[in-house]
Design a protein around this motif. Structure first.
Motif, PDB file in Angstrom:
ATOM      1  N   THR A 259      15.275  32.580  -9.892  1.00  0.00           N
ATOM      2  CA  THR A 259      14.337  33.642  -9.520  1.00  0.00           C
ATOM      3  C   THR A 259      13.050  33.074  -8.908  1.00  0.00           C
ATOM      4  O   THR A 259      12.101  33.822  -8.678  1.00  0.00           O
ATOM      5  N   CYS A 414      11.646  30.217 -19.938  1.00  0.00           N
ATOM      6  CA  CYS A 414      11.627  31.675 -19.790  1.00  0.00           C
ATOM      7  C   CYS A 414      11.964  32.100 -18.370  1.00  0.00           C
ATOM      8  O   CYS A 414      12.585  33.150 -18.156  1.00  0.00           O
ATOM      9  N   ASP A 418      15.013  34.596 -17.270  1.00  0.00           N
ATOM     10  CA  ASP A 418      14.907  35.657 -16.258  1.00  0.00           C
ATOM     11  C   ASP A 418      16.030  35.522 -15.232  1.00  0.00           C
ATOM     12  O   ASP A 418      16.613  36.523 -14.797  1.00  0.00           O
ATOM     13  N   GLU A 421      19.403  36.642 -16.556  1.00  0.00           N
ATOM     14  CA  GLU A 421      19.473  38.106 -16.545  1.00  0.00           C
ATOM     15  C   GLU A 421      19.715  38.626 -15.127  1.00  0.00           C
ATOM     16  O   GLU A 421      20.549  39.516 -14.904  1.00  0.00           O
ATOM     17  N   CYS A 538       9.810  34.160 -25.302  1.00  0.00           N
ATOM     18  CA  CYS A 538       9.798  34.717 -23.947  1.00  0.00           C
ATOM     19  C   CYS A 538       9.293  36.153 -23.907  1.00  0.00           C
ATOM     20  O   CYS A 538       8.669  36.559 -22.917  1.00  0.00           O
ATOM     21  N   ALA A 542       6.252  37.317 -21.549  1.00  0.00           N
ATOM     22  CA  ALA A 542       6.380  38.443 -20.629  1.00  0.00           C
ATOM     23  C   ALA A 542       5.247  39.443 -20.825  1.00  0.00           C
ATOM     24  O   ALA A 542       4.701  39.990 -19.858  1.00  0.00           O
TER      25      ALA A 542
END
Length: 547
Positions: A259, A414, A418, A421, A538, A542
């Motif tokens: 990401t 983290c 992400d 996911e 995480c 966030a």
């Protein structure tokens, strides 16, 4: 955060790509070129461009320095890779090709100004007689901070022999030669724009594999692209690139979040204007022609260290946005990182509080001041989760913050969660398997001074478990057991699209953060699922980002 790397960070990453790989030397001696012994696979292989002669060891064949594109010199500098000029006779393939141009410094003992560098290396098991084109193929994209490295130092014999696969390691253009975007260059390239030379080099190597790998015993219908650090970034970008569709069938991205965000074309072209000015090419009537005449070393020294460019037809949108829109290669993916990823970089990067890198004697008060400079009135919440006295030193506490969600972000745990996911949420996507390498006894890439701390699983420490002899001490017997399991996971995935196989602990497909496969020594917890998002706080990070 876009992955434009400060020079100290980029140069440390570089040592993963070339310098550290050479510390321990090469593998077993290879036979002199010549006819293969009876019953062994041939050392002369016919590619579409011409015949090559490799070398034979007891258990594997090695072909080095095979060109997959024309030398990108003269008018071809900065342009998309051009086809190789075919050759007559048999070309020797027993020595590696030149690394792509890169600078020598304290992190990299090697330098190159040779632009004729687009070559690859092929390692196969011995004893392939009667097996034409049926072995899975793994194509390795090296790391090196986007400014250095090469394919040849990565000794692939263990993957090839123990995993029964064909391994290809590749070069690609680096620094400004691979990533420079500039308006005149973009105008010449049309829809491709500029800044995509490295991306297209990697795809040219994959097309070479598609056309030629069957002659080496590999199956062009079963190709896995894999890489670490800048190579992991490359794998993520290839997953999002429309021009890479169909060039690979599985993907393994190590230690770089999929990401991560990159410069858009306008930003990259503005950087290109700055580079042009620095080398005396600004204001001319033909900036592109001027840039093609600048000396290689001068160009390298003017480069600020950026990476992939978003906006041309090879990478039209950010990879993260492509995944969110359901636009990625529909191939199985393995994605993960190391437990203490950023420990390597914390001593290198300037503190927000002082503007200078931390010393090994960072105090608890200085640590608290840095958290305040970063996180303001929520610094106390960070300190409560990462108290200095819970770690061997305040510097190691700061490294834990950085590894979980700090700087550089694209390497953090983290950010990888992400990415797990995002990759698994693509509608109709094929499986995603997540991992975390956790062996804190692994040899570090660089022995930074962390007083009282015996070791950690920092950036790059998993590499010797896949490629023997990269750096540090030889693996212990217990580490060798972990290495053998990792090799089986990686090569089984390459063969089937699923890392699970006979004799290895089960590895769950990723559905939530509890499905990350921890890879550790048996004495330290072994191999099995861990909830890395909970372990690395995480959800808290966030909430901090969204405040």
């Amino acid at each position: 955060m876009r992955p434009s790397l400060p020079r100290p960070l980029g140069r440390a990453l570089l040592s993963l790509g070339l310098g550290a790989a050479l510390v321990a030397g090469g593998g077993p001696a290879l036979a002199a070129p010549g006819a293969a012994p009876d019953g062994e696979p041939p050392l002369v292989v016919h590619t579409e461009d011409g015949a090559v002669r490799g070398a034979l060891a007891e258990d594997h064949r090695l072909f080095q320095g095979i060109p997959f594109a024309a030398p990108p010199v003269g008018d071809l500098r900065f342009r998309p890779p051009a086809p190789v000029e075919p050759w007559d006779g048999v070309r020797g393939a027993t020595a590696p090709g030149s690394p792509c141009p890169q600078l020598q410094d304290e992190f990299n003992p090697f330098a190159s100004t040779d632009e004729d560098c687009l070559s690859l290396n092929v390692t196969t098991p011995a004893g392939l007689e009667g097996r034409s084109g049926d072995l899975p193929v793994m194509v390795w994209i090296h790391g090196g901070g986007f400014v250095g490295g090469a394919g040849w130092p990565f000794d692939a014999r263990r993957l090839a022999v123990d995993g029964d696969v064909v391994v290809v390691t590749i070069n690609y253009r680096l620094g400004p030669l691979g990533f420079l975007a500039q308006r005149d260059l973009s105008a010449q390239n049309g829809d491709l724009a500029s800044g995509s030379a490295a991306l297209l080099d990697q795809q040219a190597a994959l097309r070479w594999v598609e056309r030629n790998i069957a002659a080496f015993g590999g199956d062009p219908r079963t190709v896995t692209v894999f890489g670490e650090s800048a190579g992991g970034s490359s794998v993520c970008v290839q997953l999002a690139s429309p021009t890479a569709r169909g060039l690979f069938d599985r993907a393994i991205a190590q230690s770089f979040s999929c990401t991560a965000r990159y410069d858009d074309l306008a930003t990259a072209e503005a950087t290109g204007d700055q580079v042009a000015a620095a080398v005396g090419c600004a204001g001319g009537t033909d900036v592109a022609a001027c840039l093609r005449q600048v000396g290689v070393e001068e160009l390298l020294r003017a480069w600020p260290g950026d990476a992939f460019v978003v906006g041309g037809s090879a990478l039209p949108v950010q990879p993260a946005d492509a995944f969110a829109a359901g636009e990625r290669a529909r191939v199985p993916v393995v994605h993960g990182n190391t437990r203490d990823e950023n420990t390597l970089f914390t001593p290198l990067l300037p503190l927000v509080s002082t503007g200078a890198p931390p010393s090994s004697s960072l105090t608890a008060e200085e640590y608290a001041a840095e958290l305040t400079a970063r996180y303001g009135d929520r610094a106390g919440e960070v300190l409560a989760r990462y108290p200095a006295d819970a770690y061997p030193s305040p510097l190691r506490a700061l490294a834990a913050v950085d590894s979980d969600a700090g700087t550089p972000t694209m390497l953090s745990i983290c950010a990888h969660v992400d990415a797990h996911e995002a990759l698994s949420a693509v509608p109709g996507s094929t499986p995603v398997y997540a991992y975390q390498f956790r062996d804190r006894t692994a040899s570090p890439l660089i022995d930074f001074p962390f007083p009282g701390y015996p070791g950690d699983a920092q950036h790059g420490t998993e590499l010797p478990y896949l490629f023997p002899g990269l750096f540090g001490a030889p693996l212990t017997p217990e580490q060798q057991e972990l290495s053998a399991t990792m090799v089986r996971y990686w090569t089984t995935f390459a063969a089937t699209g699923d890392p699970n196989g006979r004799g290895t602990p089960g590895w769950h497909r990723y559905r939530d953060s509890g499905d990350v496969q921890g890879l550790d020594l048996a004495s330290a917890g072994g191999i099995g699922p861990v909830d890395v998002a909970a372990e690395s706080h995480c959800a808290f990070w966030a909430s901090l980002a969204g405040a």
